[in-house]
Write a protein that holds these residues in place. Structure first.
Motif, mmCIF file in Angstrom:
data_model
loop_
_atom_site.group_PDB
_atom_site.id
_atom_site.type_symbol
_atom_site.label_atom_id
_atom_site.label_comp_id
_atom_site.label_asym_id
_atom_site.label_seq_id
_atom_site.Cartn_x
_atom_site.Cartn_y
_atom_site.Cartn_z
ATOM 1 N N GLN A 4 0.835 -1.083 -0.038
ATOM 2 C CA GLN A 4 -0.117 -0.046 -0.031
ATOM 3 C C GLN A 4 0.857 1.248 0.135
ATOM 4 O O GLN A 4 1.929 1.164 0.648
ATOM 5 C CB GLN A 4 -0.889 0.105 1.398
ATOM 6 C CG GLN A 4 -2.299 -0.632 1.013
ATOM 7 C CD GLN A 4 -3.127 -0.278 2.234
ATOM 8 O OE1 GLN A 4 -2.495 -0.007 3.434
ATOM 9 N NE2 GLN A 4 -4.058 -0.534 2.149
ATOM 10 N N ARG A 5 0.481 2.307 -0.545
ATOM 11 C CA ARG A 5 1.281 3.301 -0.852
ATOM 12 C C ARG A 5 0.339 4.388 0.285
ATOM 13 O O ARG A 5 -0.764 4.638 0.126
ATOM 14 C CB ARG A 5 1.049 4.156 -2.162
ATOM 15 C CG ARG A 5 2.278 3.717 -3.041
ATOM 16 C CD ARG A 5 2.409 4.379 -4.148
ATOM 17 N NE ARG A 5 3.320 5.590 -4.034
ATOM 18 C CZ ARG A 5 3.973 6.189 -4.996
ATOM 19 N NH1 ARG A 5 3.596 5.842 -6.214
ATOM 20 N NH2 ARG A 5 4.447 7.237 -4.549
ATOM 21 N N HIS A 6 1.143 4.902 1.088
ATOM 22 C CA HIS A 6 0.784 6.045 1.908
ATOM 23 C C HIS A 6 0.849 7.367 1.192
ATOM 24 O O HIS A 6 2.162 7.643 1.165
ATOM 25 C CB HIS A 6 1.095 5.800 3.255
ATOM 26 C CG HIS A 6 0.911 4.571 3.794
ATOM 27 N ND1 HIS A 6 -0.392 4.388 4.347
ATOM 28 C CD2 HIS A 6 1.641 3.525 4.023
ATOM 29 C CE1 HIS A 6 -0.326 2.984 4.831
ATOM 30 N NE2 HIS A 6 0.723 2.393 4.623
ATOM 31 N N GLU A 7 0.039 8.420 1.031
ATOM 32 C CA GLU A 7 0.418 9.516 0.527
ATOM 33 C C GLU A 7 0.647 10.404 1.721
ATOM 34 O O GLU A 7 -0.433 10.217 2.618
ATOM 35 C CB GLU A 7 -0.680 9.921 -0.441
ATOM 36 C CG GLU A 7 -0.561 9.183 -1.693
ATOM 37 C CD GLU A 7 -1.322 9.928 -2.738
ATOM 38 O OE1 GLU A 7 -1.447 11.125 -2.779
ATOM 39 O OE2 GLU A 7 -1.594 9.125 -3.991
ATOM 40 N N MET A 8 1.404 11.341 1.730
ATOM 41 C CA MET A 8 1.594 12.268 2.744
ATOM 42 C C MET A 8 0.341 13.167 2.867
ATOM 43 O O MET A 8 0.279 13.845 1.779
ATOM 44 C CB MET A 8 2.789 12.947 2.756
ATOM 45 C CG MET A 8 3.239 13.778 4.109
ATOM 46 S SD MET A 8 4.998 14.443 3.800
ATOM 47 C CE MET A 8 5.978 12.978 3.382
ATOM 48 N N THR A 9 -0.241 13.439 3.681
ATOM 49 C CA THR A 9 -1.479 14.473 4.118
ATOM 50 C C THR A 9 -0.981 15.733 4.893
ATOM 51 O O THR A 9 -1.763 16.354 5.218
ATOM 52 C CB THR A 9 -2.669 13.682 4.461
ATOM 53 O OG1 THR A 9 -2.379 13.281 5.626
ATOM 54 C CG2 THR A 9 -2.965 12.581 3.671
#
Length: 84
Positions: A4-9
């Motif tokens: 899973q890719r975690h996008e920086m929020t």
């Protein structure tokens, strides 16, 4: 199953020079001449976003220098170079 890719929020706290320069809207070469402290993490020299914000917040606003009888260019250069 793939990773899973975690996008920086959120905005990262420590920034490398290219991103710090873009954050302030200046070139990397100008950034290196400014009186802004850097931190070292695993031999990487990074800028703290809070220091960048503080630096930008303390720059003279348009018209302030003239009200104090200063030349705006001189006031900005003094702030950029950290000279009094």
């Amino acid at each position: 199953m793939g990773r899973q890719r975690h996008e920086m929020t959120f905005a990262p706290r420590l920034l490398p020079s290219p991103i710090a320069a873009a954050y302030l809207g200046v070139s990397e070469s100008l950034l290196r001449t400014l009186d802004i402290p850097r931190v070292t993490l695993n031999s990487k020299r990074l800028y703290d976003r809070l220091d960048l914000d503080d630096f930008a917040s303390n720059l003279p606003k348009e018209g302030e220098a003239e009200q104090r009888g200063e030349n705006t260019c001189d006031a900005v250069l003094r702030k950029l170079t950290g000279r009094s």
